[in-house]
Design a protein around this motif. Structure first.
Motif, short mmCIF file in Angstrom:
data_model
loop_
_atom_site.label_atom_id
_atom_site.label_comp_id
_atom_site.label_asym_id
_atom_site.label_seq_id
_atom_site.Cartn_x
_atom_site.Cartn_y
_atom_site.Cartn_z
N ILE A 1 0.73 -1.55 0.30
CA ILE A 1 -0.02 0.10 0.15
C ILE A 1 0.73 1.50 -0.07
O ILE A 1 0.57 2.12 -0.46
N ILE A 2 1.97 1.20 0.65
CA ILE A 2 2.79 2.49 0.69
C ILE A 2 3.36 2.26 -0.62
O ILE A 2 3.46 3.41 -0.76
N SER A 3 3.97 1.01 -0.76
CA SER A 3 4.64 1.53 -2.20
C SER A 3 3.20 2.07 -3.35
O SER A 3 3.72 3.26 -3.89
N GLN A 4 2.40 1.35 -3.12
CA GLN A 4 0.77 2.39 -4.26
C GLN A 4 1.04 3.89 -4.55
O GLN A 4 1.20 4.59 -4.99
N GLY B 1 2.95 4.61 -7.71
CA GLY B 1 1.90 4.43 -8.31
C GLY B 1 1.59 2.61 -9.09
O GLY B 1 0.76 2.54 -9.97
N THR B 2 2.37 1.99 -7.81
CA THR B 2 2.57 0.05 -8.11
C THR B 2 2.56 -0.76 -6.89
O THR B 2 3.13 0.30 -6.36
N PHE B 3 1.97 -1.01 -6.76
CA PHE B 3 2.12 -2.71 -5.43
C PHE B 3 3.60 -3.01 -5.63
O PHE B 3 4.16 -3.78 -4.57
N GLU B 4 4.08 -3.11 -6.91
CA GLU B 4 5.46 -3.91 -6.95
C GLU B 4 6.87 -3.30 -6.62
O GLU B 4 7.78 -4.44 -6.30
N LEU C 1 11.32 -2.66 -2.46
CA LEU C 1 12.05 -1.63 -2.46
C LEU C 1 12.12 -0.20 -0.90
O LEU C 1 13.12 -0.03 -0.75
N VAL C 2 11.01 -0.16 -1.17
CA VAL C 2 10.69 0.86 0.62
C VAL C 2 10.98 0.02 1.28
O VAL C 2 11.85 0.33 2.63
N GLN D 1 12.64 9.93 -2.80
CA GLN D 1 11.07 10.60 -3.31
C GLN D 1 10.89 9.49 -4.88
O GLN D 1 12.37 9.24 -5.49
N PRO D 2 9.91 9.93 -5.35
CA PRO D 2 9.61 9.26 -6.89
C PRO D 2 10.77 10.10 -7.87
O PRO D 2 11.19 9.10 -8.46
#
Length: 76
Positions: free
Chosen positions: A20-23, A27-30, A34-35, A58-59
């Motif tokens: 959820i944090i990744s999304q 913008g992706t769950f995948e 990395l987080v 940061q994105p």
């Protein structure tokens, strides 16, 4: 990791999961892994601690980091 310009801080809420944090940020769950990796998490299946502060890359730096990781893997 020590340079605050490369990451945001995010406080974990009770309903959070890695995907959820990744999304939310990428913008992706995948990219959940990395987080977790960036926060030195050993067991991503262990319950997240509400109130704990995570560092989120940061994105705008994400593509550069993923490319660097790919190059490291190629050179091994």
């Amino acid at each position: 990791k020590s340079n605050i310009q490369y990451y945001l801080e995010y406080t974990i809420s009770e309903s959070d999961r890695w995907d959820i944090i990744s999304q939310r940020f990428y913008g992706t769950f995948e990219l959940w892994w990395l987080v977790a990796l960036f926060n030195d998490v050993i067991d991503p299946f262990e319950k997240m601690q509400t109130g704990e502060v995570l560092k989120i890359i940061q994105p705008q730096y994400l593509a550069e980091l993923l490319l660097a990781l790919r190059n490291v893997k190629k050179n091994q």
